[in-house]
Motif scaffolding. Structure first.
Motif, PDB file in Angstrom:
ATOM      1  N   GLU A 121       0.677  -1.234   0.205  1.00  0.00           N
ATOM      2  CA  GLU A 121       0.053  -0.173  -0.058  1.00  0.00           C
ATOM      3  C   GLU A 121       0.893   1.350  -0.012  1.00  0.00           C
ATOM      4  N   GLY A 122       0.368   2.124  -0.716  1.00  0.00           N
ATOM      5  CA  GLY A 122       1.260   3.358  -1.109  1.00  0.00           C
ATOM      6  C   GLY A 122       2.257   3.440  -2.135  1.00  0.00           C
ATOM      7  N   THR A 208       6.539   0.596   8.885  1.00  0.00           N
ATOM      8  CA  THR A 208       5.670   1.357   7.954  1.00  0.00           C
ATOM      9  C   THR A 208       4.566   0.490   7.673  1.00  0.00           C
ATOM     10  N   HIS A 209       4.399  -0.679   7.369  1.00  0.00           N
ATOM     11  CA  HIS A 209       3.333  -1.583   6.849  1.00  0.00           C
ATOM     12  C   HIS A 209       3.143  -2.807   7.921  1.00  0.00           C
ATOM     13  N   ARG A 323      -0.100  -3.675   4.256  1.00  0.00           N
ATOM     14  CA  ARG A 323      -0.956  -2.425   4.408  1.00  0.00           C
ATOM     15  C   ARG A 323      -0.227  -1.409   5.229  1.00  0.00           C
ATOM     16  N   SER A 324      -0.421  -0.129   4.933  1.00  0.00           N
ATOM     17  CA  SER A 324       0.191   0.908   5.834  1.00  0.00           C
ATOM     18  C   SER A 324      -0.399   0.525   7.271  1.00  0.00           C
ATOM     19  N   THR A 326      -1.576   2.688   9.062  1.00  0.00           N
ATOM     20  CA  THR A 326      -2.598   3.655   9.470  1.00  0.00           C
ATOM     21  C   THR A 326      -3.709   3.382  10.691  1.00  0.00           C
ATOM     22  N   ASN A 339       0.589   9.681   7.832  1.00  0.00           N
ATOM     23  CA  ASN A 339       0.137   9.210   6.304  1.00  0.00           C
ATOM     24  C   ASN A 339       1.005  10.118   5.544  1.00  0.00           C
ATOM     25  N   ASP A 343       3.701   9.045   3.116  1.00  0.00           N
ATOM     26  CA  ASP A 343       3.283   9.124   1.305  1.00  0.00           C
ATOM     27  C   ASP A 343       4.397   9.991   0.698  1.00  0.00           C
ATOM     28  N   LEU A 346       7.574   7.474   0.414  1.00  0.00           N
ATOM     29  CA  LEU A 346       7.113   6.292  -0.718  1.00  0.00           C
ATOM     30  C   LEU A 346       7.577   6.918  -1.813  1.00  0.00           C
ATOM     31  N   ASN A 347       6.855   8.247  -2.000  1.00  0.00           N
ATOM     32  CA  ASN A 347       6.848   8.730  -3.562  1.00  0.00           C
ATOM     33  C   ASN A 347       8.382   9.161  -3.887  1.00  0.00           C
TER      34      ASN A 347
END
Length: 353
Positions: A121-122, A208-209, A323-324, A326, A339, A343, A346-347
């Motif tokens: 995720e992400g 992170t996940h 999954r994150s 979150t 988040n 994000d 990760l970007n």
């Protein structure tokens, strides 16, 4: 929404510390496998090199006793009622798995196809979490089982894979009131909204996940290399007719030296040398003046599938869904801050891959 003006600076700090993180995390992972749903892990510290701690592709080492040695962290309390096992090992006399073929217009698509069943995720391109570290043509060729001269150039590829499933474990949907372990709640308290460093320290300590699902087992795979006109002809033929409607002779021809520019070696995802030796001997094809190994020989052959069923053991990671983290944040403001930082990072990782 909070805006992270210091992310670029923090990213440079993170990259300088990457080597230290890689080394220390690898040492701490040596305690053994801990592949469990609900466990958390940090995908940023080893982004591009996750194959170091996950057995996902053929590798040249004698120790095949481990599948997963990524450092993990206990997050959720009492997950047993939320854990499901949709598919177990094969019944006696049957092959529990799948035969899969994927057409790839270029090398990027080939790497993407190999990691098709890995979702983080992400990340829009989760395969890069494994392949960015494949920096040389020789490394790519070694993992894919092809000659390095076919890594560059206007070549197309067909990835053929036969997977044997053993364990399939997943989490059902986490409820909003899912309970956290006490030490996890304490780690969350150390995050401060507006403080990038506190988030980064959290991801390094906790992750992170979390692992939402995974499938383990083993697989054989082989890459066939073609010039584009021939590749397009074969792809169209299979698309319009379907593999089940082709005669065995026509199918064999498509994956023979008459059509393929290069036929890669049959690889074993776990690196098991016994299985590779079996494949090299039992899947050899003698075709006019040619002699080569082909995974296509096993297609529809119940005797070979039965033999292979006992050889492919639970030695590799075939699918993984992350999954994150979150859901661990009950405070919506802190959740939004986490988040945003995650994000951004990760970007950055994907953009620089």
């Amino acid at each position: 929404m909070y805006r992270c003006n210091t992310v670029a600076v923090a990213a440079r700090m993170c990259s300088r510390a990457l080597l230290l993180v890689l080394l220390t995390a690898f040492v701490s992972a040596a305690d053994g496998d801990k592949l469990q749903v609900g466990q958390s892990m940090d995908i940023m510290s080893r982004y591009g090199y996750l194959g170091i701690t996950m057995r996902v592709v053929a590798r040249n080492e004698s120790d095949t006793s481990w599948i997963f040695r990524e450092p993990t962290y206990d997050v959720f309390a009492n997950l047993d009622p939320l854990t499901v096992h949709p598919r177990r090992s094969a019944k006696s006399g049957s092959f529990n798995g799948e035969f899969h073929m994927e057409f790839c217009d270029n090398l990027r698509q080939l790497k993407q196809a190999y990691f098709r069943d890995f979702a983080f995720e992400g990340l829009d391109k989760p395969w890069q979490a494994f392949t960015t570290g494949w920096s040389s043509p020789e490394t790519i060729a070694r993992h894919m089982g092809i000659n390095s001269s076919f890594v560059h150039g206007d070549y197309c590829y067909v990835l053929v894979r036969l997977s044997r499933f053993w364990d399939n474990v997943k989490l059902s949907r986490l409820p909003n009131n899912v309970n956290l372990l006490e030490n996890m709640a304490e780690e969350i308290e150390k995050i401060f909204v507006g403080d990038v460093a506190s988030v980064l320290m959290f991801t390094r300590r906790v992750g992170t996940h979390y692992i939402n699902s995974f499938v383990t087992g083993n697989s054989l795979y082989q890459v066939f290399v073609y010039h584009k006109p021939i590749y397009l002809r074969i792809r169209e033929r299979l698309k319009t007719r379907g593999i089940k409607n082709l005669s065995p002779v026509e199918l064999s021809n498509f994956f023979s030296p008459w059509y393929a520019e290069h036929i890669g070696q049959i690889q074993v995802a776990s690196g098991n040398k016994t299985v590779k030796h079996w494949a090299t001997n039992r899947l050899r094809v003698h075709y006019y003046i040619f002699s080569y190994t082909s995974l296509m020989k096993i297609h529809g052959d119940t005797k070979l599938l039965s033999d292979l069923n006992g050889l492919l053991q639970n030695e590799a990671l075939l699918q993984l869904d992350l999954r994150s983290l979150t859901p661990v944040f009950k405070d919506p403001v802190k959740r939004e801050w986490f988040n945003e930082i995650l994000d951004n990072y990760l970007n950055l990782l994907e953009e620089n891959s």
